[in-house]
Design an enzyme around this catalytic site. Structure first.
Site, PDB file in Angstrom:
ATOM      1  N   ASP A  79      11.767 -26.534 -78.979  1.00 45.51           N
ATOM      2  CA  ASP A  79      11.622 -25.137 -79.385  1.00 45.51           C
ATOM      3  C   ASP A  79      11.048 -24.281 -78.266  1.00 45.51           C
ATOM      4  O   ASP A  79      10.477 -24.794 -77.295  1.00 45.51           O
ATOM      5  CB  ASP A  79      10.738 -25.034 -80.628  1.00 45.51           C
ATOM      6  N   ASP A 116       9.465 -22.888 -70.637  1.00 43.08           N
ATOM      7  CA  ASP A 116       8.489 -23.645 -71.423  1.00 43.08           C
ATOM      8  C   ASP A 116       9.154 -23.995 -72.751  1.00 43.08           C
ATOM      9  O   ASP A 116       9.283 -23.166 -73.633  1.00 43.08           O
ATOM     10  CB  ASP A 116       7.244 -22.797 -71.650  1.00 43.08           C
ATOM     11  N   GLU A 146       6.813 -27.519 -81.450  1.00 42.48           N
ATOM     12  CA  GLU A 146       5.584 -27.674 -80.674  1.00 42.48           C
ATOM     13  C   GLU A 146       4.793 -26.380 -80.628  1.00 42.48           C
ATOM     14  O   GLU A 146       3.563 -26.374 -80.728  1.00 42.48           O
ATOM     15  CB  GLU A 146       5.926 -28.136 -79.252  1.00 42.48           C
ATOM     16  N   ASP A 170       5.467 -30.755 -69.491  1.00 44.37           N
ATOM     17  CA  ASP A 170       5.233 -29.478 -70.171  1.00 44.37           C
ATOM     18  C   ASP A 170       4.033 -28.723 -69.628  1.00 44.37           C
ATOM     19  O   ASP A 170       3.338 -28.039 -70.364  1.00 44.37           O
ATOM     20  CB  ASP A 170       5.073 -29.727 -71.676  1.00 44.37           C
ATOM     21  N   HIS A 458       5.269 -17.523 -72.738  1.00 41.75           N
ATOM     22  CA  HIS A 458       5.009 -16.887 -74.040  1.00 41.75           C
ATOM     23  C   HIS A 458       5.072 -15.363 -73.962  1.00 41.75           C
ATOM     24  O   HIS A 458       4.649 -14.689 -74.896  1.00 41.75           O
ATOM     25  CB  HIS A 458       3.669 -17.326 -74.641  1.00 41.75           C
TER      26      HIS A 458
END
Length: 487
Positions: A79, A116, A146, A170, A458
């Protein structure tokens, strides 16, 4: 999809990333990417299956001459965080990410990029597809959800994986090797309130906070970035204290793991205060912009006249709301005493919603120390309960305790120094990596985390370094060749 992405080197990495980014994959809506990954595995003739929670596992035998090496787990999550600029027209549920090259960076047009953890997933896919990369027996573990709950890792049962070493791909600085991470817990405060008719002789305004950098609520929490919810609350506090401002609606932030970039509030002011209110609030706006001129040069705060809403919040509840958000900690709570420059405990006031008689304040509290995590969570709980909120804890997951004597750590540091002429930084990060969770059911598995350089994760400013991705690819291939022998 721009062909320039597919022409980047190494082509097998970037082509897999382009394939992956053509598939919509928001957290909790991973059906299409799960099918994509299962089809990928079966098309290669590899053992491919999903577990009960829908993690995808693909197994590939060792290449010739590597059969006597320890088996490994290559792990990433499917995701991605779905964030976009306010003026970007994009549907994460139906569209693939629109990428382009900007110097050394790959970016997306007005949205998060999905590097990411898309680059880590693409690296694993390239290894699974390859016919000339030497490697021991591999289990590729692609976890789900996640970003918004660690759901895949939390629900992976013991006994499914056979690997002895786990390589998590990650992290976001290519000169760092992670051996520990923070755990987290969701703190959610809710309550209802009575609405009142908007007083006569009032004027409606819309206050908008936008243009903030945002970013990862763990990795970026110590950078002094603005939080749109906190900035908005400061404006509402001053308007309420000095001019009796009344709130009709608030919508601030979006996801718990993203520092909020935008907030919009609909408010009313008594007509008699119109000129003095706008003068005063513009003075405060200038003060805030001056405070953030270095870290948030694009911060925009607007106050515009708008239609008068029919209803506003009951004043007693409004006062409690404003004071509680003012008092609730946002940012760093404590720095680590054992690792230099590591944030130990923090909180992100991620989402504030006030509408139609309902309040929701959503926080994500992180810490590498479980007791400190709960201490801050209880502090927030107490703050919100003081004005009558019901507070729930949810989505708790453990941190990952560093193991400085890890065998795979020694291998990675040796390879990194040989390839780059310097030692890597061995760190723990203030983010939620899945290693700590996976370790609860696989306590004997030796784990490490690393990745290419990704900035602005993000947020719509997310970007991945092309040169770093080449460095990452070379590093992984050398690691695979140097996995230790079976005991």
């Amino acid at each position: 999809m721009s062909q320039e992405i597919r022409n980047l080197e190494p082509k097998n990495l970037w082509n897999k990333f382009a394939d992956l980014n053509a598939v919509p994959r928001p957290s909790k809506k991973e059906d299409r990417v799960i099918e994509f990954m299962k089809n990928f595995g079966t098309s290669l003739g590899l053992e491919t299956f999903e577990d009960e929670i829908r993690n995808v596992i693909i197994r590939k035998p060792a290449t010739v001459g590597m059969e006597n090496r320890k088996s490994i787990v290559l792990q990433g999550h499917l995701d991605m965080v779905h964030q976009k600029n306010n003026d970007t027209n994009f549907d994460f549920d139906s569209q693939g990410i629109e990428m382009y090259v900007d110097g050394d960076w790959v970016r997306a047009r007005g949205t998060t990029l999905g590097a990411d953890n898309g680059l880590g997933v693409a690296m694993i896919m390239a290894i699974l597809e390859s016919k000339d990369i030497a490697h021991p027996a591999i289990e590729a573990l692609f976890t789900v959800d996640e970003e918004t709950g660690m759901t895949g890792a939390l629900n992976l049962k013991g006994g499914i994986l056979k690997g002895e070493i786990l390589l998590n791909m990650d992290t976001e600085e290519d000169d760092e090797i992670d051996i520990g991470c923070a755990g987290g817990i969701d703190v959610t405060a809710t309550r209802t309130y009575l609405q009142e008719a908007t007083p006569k002789e009032s004027i409606g305004y819309t206050i908008t906070v936008k243009g903030l950098n945002g970013g990862h609520s763990g990795m970026d929490i110590n950078k002094g970035l603005g939080n749109a919810n906190k900035i908005m609350n400061r404006l509402l506090y001053n308007g309420f204290e000095n001019f009796g401002l009344q709130i009709s609606e608030i919508s601030g932030g979006s996801l718990r793991n993203a520092i909020p970039r935008e907030s919009v509030a609909k408010v009313v002011i008594a007509s008699m205060y119109d000129e003095t209110f706008t003068f005063d609030i513009n003075k405060i706006i200038n003060e805030i912009k001056s405070e953030y001129k270095t870290t948030e040069p694009n911060l925009t705060i607007e106050i515009t006249a708008s239609d008068l809403p029919e209803k506003v919040m009951e004043l007693g509840v409004q006062e409690g709301l404003i004071r509680s958000i003012y008092g609730a900690l946002n940012g760093v709570y404590r720095m680590s005493a054992s690792m230099e420059n590591l944030v130990e405990t923090s909180n992100n006031i991620a989402r504030v919603i006030v509408k139609n008689g309902e309040i929701s304040i959503q926080n994500l509290t992180r810490s590498s120390v479980e007791s400190s995590k709960m201490d801050l969570a209880n502090s927030l709980k107490s703050t919100y309960e003081l004005f009558g909120c019901h507070v729930e804890f949810g989505g708790s997951y453990p941190g990952w305790t560093p193991n400085v004597n890890s065998e795979i750590l020694e291998i990675l540091t040796t390879i990194y120094e040989k390839q780059n002429g310097m030692k890597p930084k061995v760190v723990a990060c203030h983010a939620g990596l899945e290693c700590g969770i996976l370790g609860t059911n696989y306590p004997e598995m030796d784990m490490i985390s690393f990745g290419p350089t990704i900035h602005g994760a993000h947020s719509p400013d997310e970007r991945a370094s092309i040169l770093s991705s080449q460095k990452f690819y070379k590093f992984v291939l050398e690691i695979l060749k140097n996995i230790p022998l079976k005991n």
